[in-house]
Each structure stands twice: as C-alpha cells, then as structure tokens.
Design a protein around this motif. Structure first.
Motif, PDB file in Angstrom:
ATOM      1  N   ASP A   1      -1.821   7.387  -1.043  1.00 10.85           N
ATOM      2  CA  ASP A   1      -2.904   7.736  -0.126  1.00 10.85           C
ATOM      3  C   ASP A   1      -3.343   6.563   0.749  1.00 10.85           C
ATOM      4  O   ASP A   1      -4.060   6.770   1.732  1.00 10.85           O
ATOM      5  CB  ASP A   1      -4.099   8.285  -0.912  1.00 10.85           C
ATOM      6  N   PHE A   2      -2.937   5.342   0.393  1.00  9.05           N
ATOM      7  CA  PHE A   2      -3.267   4.210   1.269  1.00  9.05           C
ATOM      8  C   PHE A   2      -2.560   4.319   2.611  1.00  9.05           C
ATOM      9  O   PHE A   2      -3.014   3.742   3.607  1.00  9.05           O
ATOM     10  CB  PHE A   2      -2.912   2.885   0.591  1.00  9.05           C
TER      11      PHE A   2
ATOM     12  N   GLU B   1     -12.827   1.548  -7.644  1.00  7.03           N
ATOM     13  CA  GLU B   1     -13.369   2.812  -8.140  1.00  7.03           C
ATOM     14  C   GLU B   1     -14.690   2.618  -8.880  1.00  7.03           C
ATOM     15  O   GLU B   1     -14.798   1.835  -9.827  1.00  7.03           O
ATOM     16  CB  GLU B   1     -12.368   3.494  -9.065  1.00  7.03           C
TER      17      GLU B   1
ATOM     18  N   HIS C   1      -7.861  -2.344  -5.434  1.00  6.17           N
ATOM     19  CA  HIS C   1      -7.659  -1.171  -6.294  1.00  6.17           C
ATOM     20  C   HIS C   1      -6.730  -1.508  -7.459  1.00  6.17           C
ATOM     21  O   HIS C   1      -6.947  -1.071  -8.597  1.00  6.17           O
ATOM     22  CB  HIS C   1      -7.086  -0.027  -5.469  1.00  6.17           C
TER      23      HIS C   1
ATOM     24  N   THR D   1     -11.249   5.391   1.284  1.00  7.06           N
ATOM     25  CA  THR D   1     -10.686   5.710  -0.030  1.00  7.06           C
ATOM     26  C   THR D   1     -11.603   6.615  -0.845  1.00  7.06           C
ATOM     27  O   THR D   1     -11.155   7.258  -1.801  1.00  7.06           O
ATOM     28  CB  THR D   1     -10.433   4.435  -0.852  1.00  7.06           C
ATOM     29  N   SER D   2     -12.887   6.637  -0.517  1.00  9.53           N
ATOM     30  CA  SER D   2     -13.902   7.398  -1.269  1.00  9.53           C
ATOM     31  C   SER D   2     -14.038   6.907  -2.707  1.00  9.53           C
ATOM     32  O   SER D   2     -14.620   7.603  -3.549  1.00  9.53           O
ATOM     33  CB  SER D   2     -13.584   8.905  -1.275  1.00  9.53           C
ATOM     34  N   LEU D   3     -13.545   5.711  -3.015  1.00  9.38           N
ATOM     35  CA  LEU D   3     -13.572   5.224  -4.396  1.00  9.38           C
ATOM     36  C   LEU D   3     -14.821   4.409  -4.750  1.00  9.38           C
ATOM     37  O   LEU D   3     -15.363   4.583  -5.846  1.00  9.38           O
ATOM     38  CB  LEU D   3     -12.311   4.398  -4.681  1.00  9.38           C
TER      39      LEU D   3
ATOM     40  N   VAL E   1      -5.988  -3.055   4.957  1.00  8.56           N
ATOM     41  CA  VAL E   1      -5.676  -2.011   3.964  1.00  8.56           C
ATOM     42  C   VAL E   1      -4.946  -2.614   2.768  1.00  8.56           C
ATOM     43  O   VAL E   1      -5.141  -2.174   1.630  1.00  8.56           O
ATOM     44  CB  VAL E   1      -4.851  -0.881   4.611  1.00  8.56           C
TER      45      VAL E   1
ATOM     46  N   VAL F   1      -4.937   6.223   4.602  1.00  2.76           N
ATOM     47  CA  VAL F   1      -6.059   5.340   4.928  1.00  2.76           C
ATOM     48  C   VAL F   1      -5.710   4.461   6.128  1.00  2.76           C
ATOM     49  O   VAL F   1      -6.515   4.305   7.052  1.00  2.76           O
ATOM     50  CB  VAL F   1      -6.440   4.473   3.712  1.00  2.76           C
TER      51      VAL F   1
ATOM     52  N   ALA G   1      -7.554  -3.833   0.467  1.00  4.69           N
ATOM     53  CA  ALA G   1      -8.124  -2.708  -0.274  1.00  4.69           C
ATOM     54  C   ALA G   1      -7.192  -2.276  -1.400  1.00  4.69           C
ATOM     55  O   ALA G   1      -7.632  -1.968  -2.513  1.00  4.69           O
ATOM     56  CB  ALA G   1      -8.401  -1.543   0.673  1.00  4.69           C
ATOM     57  N   ALA G   2      -5.880  -2.265  -1.118  1.00  4.21           N
ATOM     58  CA  ALA G   2      -4.899  -1.867  -2.128  1.00  4.21           C
ATOM     59  C   ALA G   2      -4.860  -2.870  -3.281  1.00  4.21           C
ATOM     60  O   ALA G   2      -4.750  -2.481  -4.457  1.00  4.21           O
ATOM     61  CB  ALA G   2      -3.514  -1.739  -1.487  1.00  4.21           C
TER      62      ALA G   2
ATOM     63  N   PRO H   1       0.834  -1.209   0.000  1.00  2.00           N
ATOM     64  CA  PRO H   1       0.000   0.000   0.000  1.00  2.00           C
ATOM     65  C   PRO H   1       0.867   1.258   0.000  1.00  2.00           C
ATOM     66  O   PRO H   1       1.699   1.452   0.884  1.00  2.00           O
ATOM     67  CB  PRO H   1      -0.810  -0.125   1.295  1.00  2.00           C
TER      68      PRO H   1
END
Length: 354
Positions: free
Chosen positions: A88-89, A134, A128, A154-156, A121, A92, A124-125, A85
C-alpha cells in the motif's frame, strides 16, 4: 583533506567526471571538497575542461592501479536505504505526489528545501518497519518535506502534529485536511522558543530535518526529545555537506547525554534537489573559478537518516525548554546559501594550498 583528495583521484582514475558527478560521489563537507579540488589542481594532479575533470599524467601516478580492479556499488533497488516501500505504500506515493504539487515554494527566509517524494515515503516505510507508525502519536518539528501528509495517507498514526514557523504550510495543511479528511494538527512555532507546554511528553515519535548550524541542530533535537514519552523514538536527517564530523560528534554526545541510544545511521537516505526555480542553492559552484557547467539534473545533496530511542525517561538539559538563540547559517561550513555567494570566492581563495 588527504582522504578527500584520494577519493577524488580514485573517482577520476575510473573516468572523467563533471563537477556535479564528483559532488554526487564524494560525500564530505562541501567546503573541504572545493578546497581539495583546488589543491589537486594547484599541484597539477587534475585538469579541468569543458568535459569536466580528469587526471593529469602526474595524477595518474598517484593512484594504485591494483585498487581500480576492485569495486562495489550501492544497491540499485533500495538505493542504500535498506527499505523498499511495497504494497500500500505504492498507493501512498502516488497520492502523495499528487497532493504536494500545490505545496508552498521554498523560501530563503527559513532556508527551506524539500526531499524527493520517494524518499519521504521511504521514511514512512522505515518507520512502519520499526513499529513507529501504527497507533502512534507523532510530532514533526518542521515539515518542509510534508512527511505529515505521507503519514496521514497511511491512516496508521493516532495523532500527527506539525510544529513549523511557516504560516503558508499551516494554510496548506488546513486545505489538505479539508480535501482529504485528515486531522493533521498545525502549530505555528519558532524552534527558538520553548515547545508549547501541553505538548511536552505527549508523543511516541518525533521526526525532523533540522538546520545544520550547531545551535539549530541542538535546538531541533532537544525540542523533539522534550515532546517524547518514556521510551520514545526520534528520527532526524544530517548531511556531511554542511555539517562537519565535529558537529556530528556534538550531536551524538547530546543524544547520549539525554539518555538516548542511536540505533541506525543510514547514509544518503534522503535526496534533495538544490534548484527549486525561485530558489537555487547551487550558485556557489559558479564562483569557484572552474567551468562547472549547468547541473544536468544530478541530485547530489544527500542526507543521512538517524534513528534513536530513549532509554526510559529522557534526561533533558536545562536549556531544553528555554528560549534559545539560533543561527540559520554557518558561514564557516555552509556554501549553499545564496546570501553567502559573494563571500565564497574570497573564503576559498584564502585556504592554503601546498
């Protein structure tokens, strides 16, 4: 068993190791590991003492010294996860650690535990990395690990929905939504029941850390796939400690029959502490007849991460949207649940040794 015994002998040929260090290095069904230790001890190939386990002189003669000249190690940067990660991770992860400090404690009622924050996390990475975050609608079948919160940070994703039986989790997510402006949906849900009809076929991605009884594994995965759109993606974790290779085979066959293909299996991706203060899943170790000593903090319990894709539309079995009977505990393969503690010594001593 022979493979496991050979692995233990090789580990001890390199150096003396504690019970917990061996557990960390020998990834296999937990019951088979314990039986192998006892067999090696009964055959006089290993000895146990205050400092852990070591080879006897006879044990040393079982190891080819040439093999000890070769070695390898897991990447120290990604720890074998294939993803680091970055960017921005990192933010996060910092925020995620802060938020989950107030999470509900695990309860034996649902055989709960949660993975390290770094591994949440990292998932999540990886999602992504594969384009699975996204703009995606994501459903989580169970969320002890609070992956929903990491994803929201992440707001994705476009939509994050959690289906979980634990009402405490619902209250926690409600407060997190209020404090951080998230819109994580929570649905109180028992995986034994069919998923809510309005959620079927509505999601691009599902993720789960299922129970590891065969009935639990199949239920969690079927429920997740039933919620996917065409060409959807699934993620789930599976250990070897509580799930034999026969279970792995059954799960893989189920996935194939549902018109899905496995794209990734990353061993050791998720690491779980086993002592949460109010709940400990390590009590079995003290009933084995060895002086194992208290775990000094080795997080030995690791789960492989599976990723799969649906090829077009899923071919769901008839039971996918029917009520199912699910077992929480597999008394044949699980040693960790405290309810099985009193049975462990008898079960293990009943295994045949040469």
């Amino acid at each position: 068993m022979e493979k496991i015994e050979a692995k233990i002998l090789h580990e001890l040929a390199c150096s003396r190791k504690t019970f917990w260090e061996l557990l960390d290095n020998v990834n296999c069904p937990l019951k088979d590991f314990v039986v192998s230790l006892k067999r090696l001890s009964a055959k006089g190939l290993i000895a146990a003492g205050d400092g852990g386990f070591c080879l006897t002189e006879e044990g040393k003669r079982q190891v080819n010294p040439k093999s000890l000249a070769f070695g390898g190690k897991i990447c120290p940067l990604c720890h074998g996860k294939r993803i680091i990660p970055e960017a921005d991770f990192k933010r996060v992860l910092d925020e995620f650690k802060s938020i989950v400090e107030k999470r509900p404690c695990p309860t034996l009622d649902f055989f709960q535990g949660y993975m390290l924050e770094e591994d949440v996390v990292a998932r999540a990475a990886l999602m992504h990395h594969y384009g699975d975050l996204e703009g995606k609608n994501i459903v989580l079948i169970g969320d002890d690990d609070l992956l929903s919160v990491a994803l929201a940070l992440t707001s994705l994703p476009t939509r994050i929905t959690v289906l979980d039986i634990d009402k405490r989790l619902g209250e926690f997510l409600k407060n997190v939504n209020k404090d951080y402006g998230f819109n994580i949906e929570y649905v109180e849900y028992n995986v034994a029941d069919p998923p809510p009809r309005e959620l079927l076929g509505k999601f691009d991605v599902f993720s789960s850390e299922p129970l590891e009884t065969l009935s639990g594994l199949k239920a969690f995965i079927m429920r997740g796939v039933s919620c996917l759109k065409e060409n959807g993606v699934g993620y789930f974790g599976l250990t070897l400690y509580e799930a034999s290779l026969k279970k792995w085979q059954s799960v893989q066959k189920l996935i194939t029959r549902m018109n899905c293909v496995i794209t990734d299996v990353i061993q050791g991706f998720s690491v779980y502490p086993m002592d949460y203060g109010n709940v400990s899943y390590e009590e079995f170790a003290y009933a084995l007849g060895f002086d194992v000593g208290k775990n000094p903090g080795i997080n030995w319990y690791k789960s492989a991460l599976f990723r799969f894709e649906v090829l077009g539309a899923a071919k769901l079995p008839p039971t996918a949207n029917k009520k199912l009977k699910i077992k929480f505990i597999d008394p044949e393969e699980d040693l960790t649940h405290p309810k099985l503690h009193y049975k462990i010594a008898n079960r293990i001593s009943g295994e045949k040794t040469p």
